[in-house]
Design a protein around this motif. Structure first.
Motif, PDB file in Angstrom:
ATOM      1  N   GLU A  33     -18.639   0.961  -7.734  1.00 26.22           N
ATOM      2  CA  GLU A  33     -18.136   0.009  -8.713  1.00 26.22           C
ATOM      3  C   GLU A  33     -16.858   0.532  -9.371  1.00 26.22           C
ATOM      4  OE1 GLU A  33     -19.724  -2.119 -12.769  1.00 26.22           O
ATOM      5  OE2 GLU A  33     -21.187  -1.533 -11.245  1.00 26.22           O
ATOM      6  N   ARG A  34     -16.838   1.816  -9.665  1.00 25.31           N
ATOM      7  CA  ARG A  34     -15.643   2.417 -10.258  1.00 25.31           C
ATOM      8  C   ARG A  34     -14.463   2.331  -9.303  1.00 25.31           C
ATOM      9  NH1 ARG A  34     -12.726   6.576  -9.858  1.00 25.31           N
ATOM     10  NH2 ARG A  34     -14.061   7.590  -8.332  1.00 25.31           N
ATOM     11  N   GLN A  39      -9.375  -0.201  -7.635  1.00 26.32           N
ATOM     12  CA  GLN A  39      -8.597  -0.911  -6.622  1.00 26.32           C
ATOM     13  C   GLN A  39      -8.076  -2.234  -7.185  1.00 26.32           C
ATOM     14  OE1 GLN A  39     -10.831  -1.988  -3.160  1.00 26.32           O
ATOM     15  NE2 GLN A  39      -9.043  -2.821  -2.091  1.00 26.32           N
ATOM     16  N   LEU A  40      -8.914  -2.964  -7.895  1.00 26.26           N
ATOM     17  CA  LEU A  40      -8.478  -4.233  -8.477  1.00 26.26           C
ATOM     18  C   LEU A  40      -7.383  -4.021  -9.520  1.00 26.26           C
ATOM     19  CD1 LEU A  40     -11.877  -6.097  -8.863  1.00 26.26           C
ATOM     20  CD2 LEU A  40     -10.053  -6.628  -7.269  1.00 26.26           C
ATOM     21  N   LEU A  44      -3.630  -5.522  -9.346  1.00 21.92           N
ATOM     22  CA  LEU A  44      -3.079  -6.268 -10.473  1.00 21.92           C
ATOM     23  C   LEU A  44      -1.726  -5.693 -10.896  1.00 21.92           C
ATOM     24  CD1 LEU A  44      -3.715  -8.589 -12.419  1.00 21.92           C
ATOM     25  CD2 LEU A  44      -4.745  -6.921 -13.933  1.00 21.92           C
ATOM     26  N   LYS A  45      -1.611  -4.378 -10.922  1.00 24.30           N
ATOM     27  CA  LYS A  45      -0.337  -3.743 -11.257  1.00 24.30           C
ATOM     28  C   LYS A  45       0.738  -4.106 -10.235  1.00 24.30           C
ATOM     29  CE  LYS A  45      -2.210   0.277 -13.671  1.00 24.30           C
ATOM     30  NZ  LYS A  45      -2.418   1.731 -13.609  1.00 24.30           N
TER      31      LYS A  45
END
Length: 155
Positions: A33-34, A39-40, A44-45
């Protein structure tokens, strides 16, 4: 006699294999999950950086501004240039389907599906009367009304 640690037989003891496995799976799930969150955040960046670069290029005039409006939805069907069609130039298939449905001669409009229900016919009143006469549901309704009238007269 039967030495050994009786705590290992308890379900709550942290050193039983089942509890060790349960803790290991929870740690793996947390780590996955981390990684997904990381990654998300990276995606987004990157997306924000691309958007900033695009906005900067639009401000500088290097790139034409993107039209995010929905005006294209409200525009009509594109018209076919008849000269291009006659010269054999390719036209869009969607436009071909639209033009096939249109009838240039009003007499040809009788051949399309649903033409018998159009109001453009000269004898539309006669046609409507014929449709009502030949309608099986209307005939059933007439018979029911007739039978009700007979029962009222007889009573």
């Amino acid at each position: 006699m039967g030495g050994g640690d009786l705590n290992l037989k308890k379900s709550w003891h942290p050193q039983t294999l089942r509890n060790i496995e349960r803790v290991w799976k929870a740690e793996q799930k947390h780590e996955d999950e981390r990684r997904k969150i990381e990654q998300l955040q990276n995606e987004l960046k990157e997306e924000k950086a691309r958007e900033d670069m695009r906005m900067f290029a639009e401000e500088q005039g290097a790139v034409r501004k993107k039209d995010d409006r929905l005006n294209w939805m409200y525009q009509g069907q594109p018209e076919v240039n008849r000269d291009d069609y006659l010269l054999g130039k390719p036209i869009d298939k969607a436009i071909q389907e639209v033009t096939v449905g249109k009838a240039e001669d009003p007499g040809l409009a009788d051949n399309v599906p649903g033409a018998s229900f159009s109001q453009s016919n000269v004898n539309s009143a006669v046609d409507m009367a014929a449709k009502i006469r030949e309608d099986p549901l209307f005939a059933i309704k007439v018979k029911v009304c007739f039978s009700h009238q007979i029962t009222r007269v007889a009573a």
